[in-house]
Write an enzyme that holds these catalytic residues in place. Structure first.
Site, PDB file in Angstrom:
ATOM      1  N   ASP A   1     -10.644 -15.631 -16.097  1.00 14.30           N
ATOM      2  CA  ASP A   1     -11.477 -16.115 -15.000  1.00 14.30           C
ATOM      3  C   ASP A   1     -12.555 -17.075 -15.518  1.00 14.30           C
ATOM      4  O   ASP A   1     -13.191 -16.803 -16.537  1.00 14.30           O
ATOM      5  CB  ASP A   1     -12.139 -14.879 -14.352  1.00 14.30           C
ATOM      6  CG  ASP A   1     -12.759 -15.164 -13.014  1.00 14.30           C
ATOM      7  OD1 ASP A   1     -12.009 -15.421 -12.058  1.00 14.30           O
ATOM      8  OD2 ASP A   1     -13.997 -15.124 -12.920  1.00 14.30           O
TER       9      ASP A   1
ATOM     10  N   ASP B   1      -3.938   3.963   2.755  1.00 17.00           N
ATOM     11  CA  ASP B   1      -5.382   3.756   2.965  1.00 17.00           C
ATOM     12  C   ASP B   1      -5.706   2.316   3.387  1.00 17.00           C
ATOM     13  O   ASP B   1      -6.867   1.939   3.492  1.00 17.00           O
ATOM     14  CB  ASP B   1      -6.182   4.155   1.714  1.00 17.00           C
ATOM     15  CG  ASP B   1      -5.897   3.230   0.530  1.00 17.00           C
ATOM     16  OD1 ASP B   1      -5.038   2.327   0.660  1.00 17.00           O
ATOM     17  OD2 ASP B   1      -6.545   3.401  -0.531  1.00 17.00           O
TER      18      ASP B   1
ATOM     19  N   HIS C   1      -5.546 -17.050  -4.596  1.00 15.72           N
ATOM     20  CA  HIS C   1      -6.359 -16.187  -3.736  1.00 15.72           C
ATOM     21  C   HIS C   1      -7.716 -16.799  -3.390  1.00 15.72           C
ATOM     22  O   HIS C   1      -8.555 -16.126  -2.791  1.00 15.72           O
ATOM     23  CB  HIS C   1      -6.568 -14.853  -4.457  1.00 15.72           C
ATOM     24  CG  HIS C   1      -7.379 -15.024  -5.716  1.00 15.72           C
ATOM     25  ND1 HIS C   1      -6.897 -15.714  -6.809  1.00 15.72           N
ATOM     26  CD2 HIS C   1      -8.633 -14.657  -6.028  1.00 15.72           C
ATOM     27  CE1 HIS C   1      -7.829 -15.742  -7.748  1.00 15.72           C
ATOM     28  NE2 HIS C   1      -8.884 -15.110  -7.294  1.00 15.72           N
ATOM     29  N   ASP C   2      -7.963 -18.041  -3.791  1.00 14.72           N
ATOM     30  CA  ASP C   2      -9.259 -18.673  -3.509  1.00 14.72           C
ATOM     31  C   ASP C   2      -9.151 -19.855  -2.551  1.00 14.72           C
ATOM     32  O   ASP C   2     -10.176 -20.419  -2.168  1.00 14.72           O
ATOM     33  CB  ASP C   2      -9.882 -19.206  -4.815  1.00 14.72           C
ATOM     34  CG  ASP C   2     -10.354 -18.098  -5.741  1.00 14.72           C
ATOM     35  OD1 ASP C   2     -10.736 -17.024  -5.238  1.00 14.72           O
ATOM     36  OD2 ASP C   2     -10.346 -18.308  -6.968  1.00 14.72           O
TER      37      ASP C   2
ATOM     38  N   GLU D   1      -8.579 -20.167 -16.174  1.00 15.44           N
ATOM     39  CA  GLU D   1      -8.994 -20.767 -14.908  1.00 15.44           C
ATOM     40  C   GLU D   1     -10.150 -21.703 -15.226  1.00 15.44           C
ATOM     41  O   GLU D   1     -11.186 -21.272 -15.725  1.00 15.44           O
ATOM     42  CB  GLU D   1      -9.449 -19.704 -13.904  1.00 15.44           C
ATOM     43  CG  GLU D   1      -9.730 -20.319 -12.544  1.00 15.44           C
ATOM     44  CD  GLU D   1     -10.825 -19.623 -11.749  1.00 15.44           C
ATOM     45  OE1 GLU D   1     -10.867 -19.817 -10.529  1.00 15.44           O
ATOM     46  OE2 GLU D   1     -11.644 -18.897 -12.335  1.00 15.44           O
TER      47      GLU D   1
ATOM     48  N   ASP E   1       0.855  -1.194   0.000  1.00 11.41           N
ATOM     49  CA  ASP E   1       0.000   0.000   0.000  1.00 11.41           C
ATOM     50  C   ASP E   1       0.890   1.243   0.000  1.00 11.41           C
ATOM     51  O   ASP E   1       1.646   1.463   0.940  1.00 11.41           O
ATOM     52  CB  ASP E   1      -0.884  -0.060   1.261  1.00 11.41           C
ATOM     53  CG  ASP E   1      -1.627   1.239   1.500  1.00 11.41           C
ATOM     54  OD1 ASP E   1      -1.797   2.016   0.534  1.00 11.41           O
ATOM     55  OD2 ASP E   1      -2.049   1.471   2.660  1.00 11.41           O
TER      56      ASP E   1
ATOM     57  N   ASP F   1      -1.909  -1.170  -3.755  1.00 12.36           N
ATOM     58  CA  ASP F   1      -2.223  -0.443  -4.989  1.00 12.36           C
ATOM     59  C   ASP F   1      -1.076  -0.602  -5.996  1.00 12.36           C
ATOM     60  O   ASP F   1      -0.051  -1.225  -5.700  1.00 12.36           O
ATOM     61  CB  ASP F   1      -2.474   1.046  -4.673  1.00 12.36           C
ATOM     62  CG  ASP F   1      -1.421   1.599  -3.730  1.00 12.36           C
ATOM     63  OD1 ASP F   1      -0.229   1.334  -3.984  1.00 12.36           O
ATOM     64  OD2 ASP F   1      -1.773   2.268  -2.732  1.00 12.36           O
TER      65      ASP F   1
HETATM   66  C1  NOJ Z   1     -12.706 -17.191  -9.825  1.00 14.05           C
HETATM   67  C2  NOJ Z   1     -11.882 -16.196  -9.071  1.00 14.05           C
HETATM   68  O1  NOJ Z   1     -10.607 -16.728  -8.850  1.00 14.05           O
HETATM   69  C3  NOJ Z   1     -12.625 -15.903  -7.793  1.00 14.05           C
HETATM   70  O2  NOJ Z   1     -11.861 -15.135  -6.897  1.00 14.05           O
HETATM   71  C4  NOJ Z   1     -13.918 -15.211  -8.142  1.00 14.05           C
HETATM   72  O3  NOJ Z   1     -14.677 -15.034  -6.977  1.00 14.05           O
HETATM   73  C5  NOJ Z   1     -14.734 -16.036  -9.139  1.00 14.05           C
HETATM   74  N1  NOJ Z   1     -13.948 -16.568 -10.194  1.00 14.05           N
HETATM   75  C6  NOJ Z   1     -15.810 -15.199  -9.766  1.00 14.05           C
HETATM   76  O4  NOJ Z   1     -15.253 -14.264 -10.634  1.00 14.05           O
END
Ligand code: NOJ
Length: 537
Positions: free
Chosen positions: A206, A26, A324-325, A265, A22, A30
């Site tokens: 995505d 904030d 990140h998921d 993905e 950052d 970024d």
């Molecule tokens: C996959 C992404 O990696 C995830 O973070 C997102 O919530 C879903 N697609 C929907 O876009």
């Protein structure tokens, strides 16, 4: 010299910009923050990590219902992250260091606040109505079919004003685009061109296999599962035959700009990943098998071999352990041996045949963050707590040092810092030759020096113990042997077949060089949790 394109030989590093660095206090990362850390990523010397490309999760204007995966303008920068000038500086500064830029395009759906949807939603007669998936109600006003949202609940939202339902595979604030509409499709292709014209080197796409849904909107058949989405077999809401044409079109646009890449993905399994990345369709597609794998060398080997077989030489593999998921792999595999296992996992990821994708923070063995219920930000986490905590735990800010704010921010971080940030941070590991970070650095730079690790064949060496993974990487001019002891006791490994004759030179070990035992014809001795790379002379 390898003739393979950069996206096959290089190492890709995923940045979740909100959590990386950052620059303005904030509490949210970024673009200027990313720029300030480029030297850490690759300054051209082994003091830096040495990655070849960064994939940036979305920073486009977004109301943030899904933290940027709900885009309201594909060709802009959300003020939270900076300006277009910052972006151009980022591209220039990254390129100056030999780092390529990969953007995350979320083209299955837009935000409900995207002007396209605002128009589409305004009237059934609007020219953009068909840019999204609108349907009349079923009997007694019911939803058009049984499709479920990935994030919970029905995937259809009733629009009282225009008296139709629209489809949303994720949140209701993420309406799905209709890829069958030629104008929508053209607008989407223009998005690729817009960023390619600005110098971008590739894209992460995505949920790329959800772009088309069954044209007859048939009901999905049932399956066993807990959440509504899992209780269906998804044969009608993704993986439709029209995808192939769309991929060819995307590939055509990419190729018209030179050596540009895309990584898809994939929702689903390895078979789909192999199918969509074969025969020049998508350059790469994620196979998420590793992310659900237990800490077992046989399980990893089985999935590597299955992927190689599914690709059948027609596509290029890529591997990923964290993103990140999903829960960070240091925590998935960790426990008492967390750092040792993080190194073994890194040695595997960075020496397989295929493009490695790292997720920021894994290079310091970053753990999953702990999020109190009140701090949960992720929509599915809010919905399913306490059965599912959501994805905030893998999105906590990167700890750069042990000072308040962890060098991430001078303000209040958008998600809590990991409780151990004073111990687990970049500064603490940077000059420690035994740290996880130092090991990642050595691995990545060794990969650059040894073309066999980038391009060689993958040849597993069957071992009689289930506690290790051993393989050769081989080209005509170079042979490397990788041996990974997954567990805490020393191993005397016996090979079922002899190694190629020759003497071996140690290129890297997790342990002190002095105790390393070179492989002998039929075996190798490994220290507890040792990962070694030998090169045949
Ligand atoms: C996959 C992404 O990696 C995830 O973070 C997102 O919530 C879903 N697609 C929907 O876009």
């Amino acid at each position: 010299m390898s003739t393979k394109p950069w996206w096959q030989t290089g190492v890709v590093y995923q940045i979740y910009p909100r959590s990386f660095a950052d620059s303005d206090g904030d509490g949210t990362g970024d673009l200027r923050g990313v720029i300030s850390r480029l030297d850490y990523l690759n300054d051209g010397t082994p003091r830096s990590l040495g990655v070849d490309a960064i994939w940036l999760s979305p920073f486009f204007p977004s109301p943030g219902f899904d933290f940027g995966y709900d885009v309201s303008d594909y060709c802009g920068i959300d003020p939270l992250f900076g300006t277009m000038k910052d972006f151009d500086t980022l591209v220039a500064e990254a390129h100056r260091r030999g780092i390529r830029i990969i953007l995350d395009l979320v083209l299955n759906h837009t935000s409900h606040l995207h002007p396209w949807f605002a128009e589409s939603r305004s009237a059934q007669e609007n020219p953009k109505r068909d840019w999204y998936i609108w349907q009349d109600p079923g009997r007694f006003g019911a939803a058009p079919n049984n499709w479920q949202s990935v994030f919970g609940g029905k995937a259809w939202k009733w629009d009282a004003r225009t008296r139709q339902y629209y489809f949303h595979m994720f949140l209701e604030q993420q309406p799905d685009l209709n890829w069958r509409n030629p104008n929508a499709r053209k607008a989407v292709m223009d998005v690729f061109r817009f960023w390619l014209d600005r110098g971008v080197d590739g894209f992460r796409l995505d949920v790329v296999n959800a772009y088309f849904k069954d044209s007859m909107l048939r009901n999905n058949p049932p399956a066993l599962g807990i959440r509504g989405y899992e209780r269906q077999r998804h044969i009608y809401d993704k993986d439709q035959p029209e995808l192939l044409g769309a991929y060819r079109e995307i590939r055509g646009v990419l190729d018209s700009y030179g050596e540009r890449m895309a990584v898809g993905e994939i929702m689903g399994g390895m078979a789909e990943a192999a199918r969509y990345s074969s025969d020049g369709l998508l350059p790469l597609a994620f196979n998420f098998e590793f992310t659900g794998q237990r800490w077992s060398p046989q399980a990893f080997l089985k999935s590597i071999m299955a992927f190689e077989q599914a690709l059948a030489g027609k596509g290029w593999p890529c591997y990923v352990l964290s993103n990140h998921d999903i829960v960070r792999h240091a925590s998935r595999y960790g426990g008492r041996w967390l750092e040792a296992r993080a190194k073994v996992a890194a040695a595997m990821l960075l020496t397989l045949r295929g493009t490695p994708f790292l997720y920021h923070g894994e290079e310091i063995g970053m753990r999953e963050g702990k999020i109190a219920r009140a701090d949960i930000q992720d929509p599915p986490g809010k919905r399913y707590w306490p059965f599912y905590m959501g994805r905030d735990g893998c999105r906590t800010p990167i700890p750069w040092n042990a000072f308040p704010g962890a060098g991430f921010t001078t303000g209040d971080p958008w998600l809590p810092l990991n409780p151990d940030f004073r111990k687990v941070n970049v500064a603490a590991q940077r000059d420690d030759p035994d740290s996880v970070l130092s090991f990642y650095r050595k691995l990545i730079w060794l990969r650059k020096k040894m073309p066999v690790l980038q391009a060689g064949d993958f040849i597993p060496i069957p071992v009689k113990s289930g506690r290790a993974l051993v393989y050769l990487r081989e080209t005509k001019s170079q042979v490397a042997l990788v041996a990974l002891n997954f567990f805490e006791s020393a191993l005397d490994l016996a090979f079922r077949e002899p190694l190629p004759a020759g003497s071996w030179r140690l290129r890297l070990s997790t342990h002190p060089v002095e105790g390393a035992q070179p492989p002998l014809g039929y075996g190798i001795r490994l220290r507890p949790h040792e990962a070694v790379i030998w090169e045949k002379r």
